[in-house]
Structure formats: structure tokens, C-alpha cells
Design an enzyme around this catalytic site. Structure first.
Site, short mmCIF file in Angstrom:
data_model
loop_
_atom_site.label_atom_id
_atom_site.label_comp_id
_atom_site.label_asym_id
_atom_site.label_seq_id
_atom_site.Cartn_x
_atom_site.Cartn_y
_atom_site.Cartn_z
N PHE A 89 0.80 -1.00 -0.07
CA PHE A 89 -0.06 -0.39 -0.10
C PHE A 89 0.76 1.29 -0.17
O PHE A 89 2.07 1.37 0.77
CB PHE A 89 -0.80 -0.05 1.31
CG PHE A 89 -1.90 1.31 1.35
CD1 PHE A 89 -3.03 1.35 0.46
CD2 PHE A 89 -1.83 2.19 2.36
CE1 PHE A 89 -3.77 2.34 0.69
CE2 PHE A 89 -2.51 3.36 2.51
CZ PHE A 89 -3.63 3.33 1.34
N VAL A 90 0.66 2.17 -0.98
CA VAL A 90 1.13 3.42 -0.89
C VAL A 90 0.04 4.51 -0.90
O VAL A 90 -0.96 4.47 -1.35
CB VAL A 90 1.89 3.79 -2.36
CG1 VAL A 90 2.46 5.13 -2.49
CG2 VAL A 90 3.05 2.60 -2.37
N GLY A 98 6.61 5.87 -8.47
CA GLY A 98 7.57 4.77 -8.46
C GLY A 98 7.81 3.97 -7.41
O GLY A 98 8.44 3.10 -7.21
N GLY A 100 5.58 2.05 -5.38
CA GLY A 100 5.15 0.76 -5.69
C GLY A 100 6.19 -0.36 -6.52
O GLY A 100 6.46 -1.31 -6.13
N ASN A 127 -10.03 -3.69 -8.82
CA ASN A 127 -8.85 -2.67 -8.64
C ASN A 127 -8.13 -2.70 -9.92
O ASN A 127 -6.82 -3.38 -10.12
CB ASN A 127 -7.72 -2.96 -7.42
CG ASN A 127 -7.16 -1.80 -7.00
OD1 ASN A 127 -6.66 -0.86 -7.86
ND2 ASN A 127 -6.39 -1.87 -5.85
N TYR A 134 0.46 -4.36 -11.98
CA TYR A 134 1.29 -5.28 -11.87
C TYR A 134 1.60 -5.96 -12.75
O TYR A 134 2.55 -6.80 -12.98
CB TYR A 134 0.08 -6.42 -10.78
CG TYR A 134 -0.14 -5.97 -9.44
CD1 TYR A 134 0.93 -5.30 -8.85
CD2 TYR A 134 -1.28 -6.29 -8.78
CE1 TYR A 134 0.85 -4.82 -7.36
CE2 TYR A 134 -1.34 -5.51 -7.55
CZ TYR A 134 -0.29 -5.16 -6.87
OH TYR A 134 -0.57 -4.73 -5.34
#
Length: 162
Positions: A89-90, A98, A100, A127, A134
Site C-alpha cells: 500500500f502506498v 515509482g 510501488g 482494482n 502489476y
């Protein structure tokens, strides 16, 4: 432009901040009601006599910006251990910088350094931003697998089934 990003293993004095990030993640996923744990339990599971999980803290310009929480798993097909990423989580104000990508790279490097065979995680099907991210990082999103989970009263009932 230089990014002032620091990734590091969580320390004992990070536990309160880490729990706050977990609560922020739950709010983002509209699951705040599901957070029933405590700072004390998280501290025990990270740093107690039998640690169950590890965590990475991401700091951006000296501020806590995100985290990853993970633990070892095992692949019977590879006959190798791996890392299961429970949460990445960010905080929203630090996204698209950048962080993540750096966290995933850190975990991939850790996986390789430990001689493990894979790094895996789950993503919520709604999501789409995370799924796209990803996939850009080289992850294969497995559409034919579903997570099975037993908790609470169902877990109690199953434990006395036989």
C-alpha cells in the site's frame, strides 16, 4: 529529478505507523470494518518470540509513504519456498512516483537472495489500476484461481468437523 525514497525493514518503533497504514489500506478497500487486530498483536507477530510476518516501510522525503507486509510460503510444484505479499500500500498522495515499483523490486530481490522460487500476491478484481500496474511489472494475474478463506465461527466449526 532525484527521488528521495528509502525502503527498509520495519523496526519496532514503526509498528504504530504500520498499523495506521493498514487502517488506511482497509479504508481504501472499503473494508475498515474488517480491521479487528491491534498494534500490540502486530508487534508480537513482527517482533515477538516467533515472528510470523515481515514488513518493509517506504519513506519518501523522510515521511512514511507506504508499506509491504509479507511472509514465507511454499510451492509444492516448485518444491521451493517463496514470499507471499499480503499487502502493498502506498498512501494516495505518494502514488505514481515509482514507490510501488520500488517495493516490488525490493521484494523480488529479497526472494532471489533467499533462493526462493516465487513471489506472489492477490489483487481485488475491481482494482483495475493495481491489476494494470502489476501486469506492467511482469506479473501474471491468474484468472482461474479463487482465494478460499475460513475465519471466525466458520473456522471454529471446521476445526471440530472430524
Amino acid at each position: 529529478m532525484e527521488i528521495n525514497l528509502k525502503l527498509r525493514p520495519a523496526a519496532l518503533d514503526d509498528v504504530g505507523k504500520l498499523f495506521g497504514l493498514i487502517q488506511a489500506l482497509a479504508e481504501y478497500e472499503k473494508l475498515a470494518h474488517a480491521v479487528t487486530g491491534s498494534v500490540e498483536a502486530l508487534q508480537e507477530h513482527l517482533f515477538g518470540s516467533h515472528p510470523y510476518v515481515e514488513a518493509i516501510i517506504a519513506e519518501y522525503d523522510g515521511e512514511t509513504a507506504g508499506f509491504a507486509l509479507f511472509f514465507p510460503n511454499y510451492s509444492t510444484f516448485l518444491t521451493q519456498p517463496g514470499i507471499y505479499l499480503e499487502d502493498l500500500f502506498v498512501l494516495p498522495k505518494y502514488r505514481r512516483q515509482g514507490i510501488g515499483k520500488e517495493i516490488l523490486g525490493y521484494l523480488a530481490k529479497l526472494t532471489v537472495e533467499r533462493g526462493y522460487g516465487r513471489l506472489e500476491w492477490s489483487v481485488l478484481d475491481w482494482n483495475s489500476d493495481a491489476i494494470t500496474f502489476y501486469e506492467r511489472m511482469g506479473a501474471e494475474v491468474l484468472p482461474d484461481w479463487r482465494i478460499c478463506r475460513v475465519t471466525g465461527e466458520s473456522l471454529n466449526k471446521l476445526s471440530i468437523f472430524l
